[in-house]
Design a protein around this motif. Structure first.
Motif, PDB file in Angstrom:
ATOM      1  N   ARG A 224       0.690  -1.222  -0.029  1.00 48.39           N
ATOM      2  CA  ARG A 224       0.170   0.792   0.080  1.00 48.39           C
ATOM      3  C   ARG A 224       0.715   1.225  -0.106  1.00 48.39           C
ATOM      4  O   ARG A 224       0.397   2.462  -0.677  1.00 48.39           O
ATOM      5  CB  ARG A 224      -0.900   0.155   1.228  1.00 48.39           C
ATOM      6  CG  ARG A 224      -1.801  -1.346   0.717  1.00 48.39           C
ATOM      7  CD  ARG A 224      -3.137  -1.376   2.602  1.00 48.39           C
ATOM      8  NE  ARG A 224      -3.895  -1.380   1.902  1.00 48.39           N
ATOM      9  CZ  ARG A 224      -5.450  -1.918   2.990  1.00 48.39           C
ATOM     10  NH1 ARG A 224      -5.042  -0.944   3.629  1.00 48.39           N
ATOM     11  NH2 ARG A 224      -6.183  -2.867   2.853  1.00 48.39           N
TER      12      ARG A 224
ATOM     13  N   ALA B 156       2.388   1.496  -3.672  1.00 40.64           N
ATOM     14  CA  ALA B 156       1.515   1.320  -4.521  1.00 40.64           C
ATOM     15  C   ALA B 156       0.527   2.725  -4.296  1.00 40.64           C
ATOM     16  O   ALA B 156       0.500   3.715  -5.561  1.00 40.64           O
ATOM     17  CB  ALA B 156      -0.087   1.172  -4.802  1.00 40.64           C
ATOM     18  N   GLY B 157       0.657   3.817  -3.070  1.00 37.90           N
ATOM     19  CA  GLY B 157       0.032   4.896  -2.697  1.00 37.90           C
ATOM     20  C   GLY B 157       1.288   5.875  -3.157  1.00 37.90           C
ATOM     21  O   GLY B 157       0.964   6.914  -4.036  1.00 37.90           O
TER      22      GLY B 157
ATOM     23  N   ALA C  23       3.882   5.605  -5.984  1.00 34.37           N
ATOM     24  CA  ALA C  23       3.536   5.269  -7.141  1.00 34.37           C
ATOM     25  C   ALA C  23       2.137   6.190  -7.942  1.00 34.37           C
ATOM     26  O   ALA C  23       2.291   6.524  -8.823  1.00 34.37           O
ATOM     27  CB  ALA C  23       3.856   4.021  -8.144  1.00 34.37           C
ATOM     28  N   LEU C  24       0.606   5.940  -7.232  1.00 30.29           N
ATOM     29  CA  LEU C  24       0.157   7.009  -7.630  1.00 30.29           C
ATOM     30  C   LEU C  24      -0.287   7.899  -7.153  1.00 30.29           C
ATOM     31  O   LEU C  24      -1.877   8.560  -7.143  1.00 30.29           O
ATOM     32  CB  LEU C  24      -0.950   5.568  -7.151  1.00 30.29           C
ATOM     33  CG  LEU C  24      -0.606   3.992  -8.291  1.00 30.29           C
ATOM     34  CD1 LEU C  24      -2.156   3.287  -7.998  1.00 30.29           C
ATOM     35  CD2 LEU C  24      -0.612   4.389 -10.043  1.00 30.29           C
ATOM     36  N   CYS C  25       0.384   9.088  -6.925  1.00 26.40           N
ATOM     37  CA  CYS C  25      -0.761   9.574  -6.058  1.00 26.40           C
ATOM     38  C   CYS C  25       0.179  10.662  -7.366  1.00 26.40           C
ATOM     39  O   CYS C  25       0.649  10.792  -8.353  1.00 26.40           O
ATOM     40  CB  CYS C  25       0.967  10.271  -4.996  1.00 26.40           C
ATOM     41  SG  CYS C  25       2.606  10.356  -5.650  1.00 26.40           S
ATOM     42  N   HIS C  26      -0.894  12.244  -6.857  1.00 30.22           N
ATOM     43  CA  HIS C  26      -0.711  13.238  -8.652  1.00 30.22           C
ATOM     44  C   HIS C  26       0.695  13.245  -8.658  1.00 30.22           C
ATOM     45  O   HIS C  26       1.213  13.335 -10.300  1.00 30.22           O
ATOM     46  CB  HIS C  26      -1.310  14.377  -7.859  1.00 30.22           C
ATOM     47  CG  HIS C  26      -2.628  14.296  -7.540  1.00 30.22           C
ATOM     48  ND1 HIS C  26      -3.380  13.694  -7.012  1.00 30.22           N
ATOM     49  CD2 HIS C  26      -3.516  13.559  -8.548  1.00 30.22           C
ATOM     50  CE1 HIS C  26      -4.878  14.110  -6.699  1.00 30.22           C
ATOM     51  NE2 HIS C  26      -4.973  14.116  -8.116  1.00 30.22           N
TER      52      HIS C  26
ATOM     53  N   GLY D 285       3.304  11.775  -8.548  1.00 28.82           N
ATOM     54  CA  GLY D 285       4.400  10.757  -8.830  1.00 28.82           C
ATOM     55  C   GLY D 285       3.678  10.472 -10.765  1.00 28.82           C
ATOM     56  O   GLY D 285       4.422  10.546 -11.518  1.00 28.82           O
ATOM     57  N   LEU D 286       2.659  10.782 -10.685  1.00 27.62           N
ATOM     58  CA  LEU D 286       2.174  10.842 -12.213  1.00 27.62           C
ATOM     59  C   LEU D 286       2.527  11.704 -12.993  1.00 27.62           C
ATOM     60  O   LEU D 286       2.874  11.487 -13.771  1.00 27.62           O
ATOM     61  CB  LEU D 286       0.260  10.554 -12.415  1.00 27.62           C
ATOM     62  CG  LEU D 286      -0.183   9.415 -11.530  1.00 27.62           C
ATOM     63  CD1 LEU D 286      -1.823   9.415 -10.789  1.00 27.62           C
ATOM     64  CD2 LEU D 286       0.278   7.876 -11.877  1.00 27.62           C
ATOM     65  N   TYR D 287       2.219  12.854 -12.333  1.00 26.92           N
ATOM     66  CA  TYR D 287       3.236  13.861 -13.768  1.00 26.92           C
ATOM     67  C   TYR D 287       4.983  13.627 -14.030  1.00 26.92           C
ATOM     68  O   TYR D 287       4.914  14.341 -14.324  1.00 26.92           O
ATOM     69  CB  TYR D 287       2.872  15.104 -12.226  1.00 26.92           C
ATOM     70  CG  TYR D 287       1.216  15.991 -13.078  1.00 26.92           C
ATOM     71  CD1 TYR D 287       0.609  15.342 -13.708  1.00 26.92           C
ATOM     72  CD2 TYR D 287       0.498  16.079 -11.442  1.00 26.92           C
ATOM     73  CE1 TYR D 287      -1.048  15.644 -13.542  1.00 26.92           C
ATOM     74  CE2 TYR D 287      -0.440  16.616 -11.780  1.00 26.92           C
ATOM     75  CZ  TYR D 287      -1.525  16.121 -12.196  1.00 26.92           C
ATOM     76  OH  TYR D 287      -3.325  16.765 -12.458  1.00 26.92           O
TER      77      TYR D 287
ATOM     78  N   GLN E 100       6.075  10.725 -13.914  1.00 23.24           N
ATOM     79  CA  GLN E 100       5.571   9.596 -14.735  1.00 23.24           C
ATOM     80  C   GLN E 100       5.527  10.207 -16.104  1.00 23.24           C
ATOM     81  O   GLN E 100       6.834  10.204 -16.923  1.00 23.24           O
ATOM     82  CB  GLN E 100       5.385   8.795 -14.842  1.00 23.24           C
ATOM     83  CG  GLN E 100       5.688   8.126 -13.589  1.00 23.24           C
ATOM     84  CD  GLN E 100       4.800   7.574 -12.689  1.00 23.24           C
ATOM     85  OE1 GLN E 100       3.770   6.417 -13.249  1.00 23.24           O
ATOM     86  NE2 GLN E 100       4.678   7.122 -11.148  1.00 23.24           N
TER      87      GLN E 100
END
Length: 61
Positions: free
Chosen positions: A13, A16-17, A19-22, A24-26, A28
């Protein structure tokens, strides 16, 4: 005392948290656009979006 299942669930968790936070996604997306600019040789198309995503990653939404 935590069991192995609880420890692994917590670790998954956490990763995943992150890698998938805002941010982190921006980050990437910025990296993907930067690589696309390098790979295709068309920086005028991809670098503006890479810069925008980098600013969003650093500053936040």
């Amino acid at each position: 005392m935590k069991t192995l299942k609880d420890t692994l669930t917590h670790a998954l968790r956490t990763v995943a948290g992150a890698a998938l936070c805002h941010r982190g996604l921006y980050g990437q997306l910025s990296g993907c656009h930067g690589y696309a600019a390098y790979a295709t040789g068309k920086p005028e198309i991809y670098l503006p979006m890479a810069a925008l995503y980098a600013v969003l990653a650093l500053r936040g939404p």
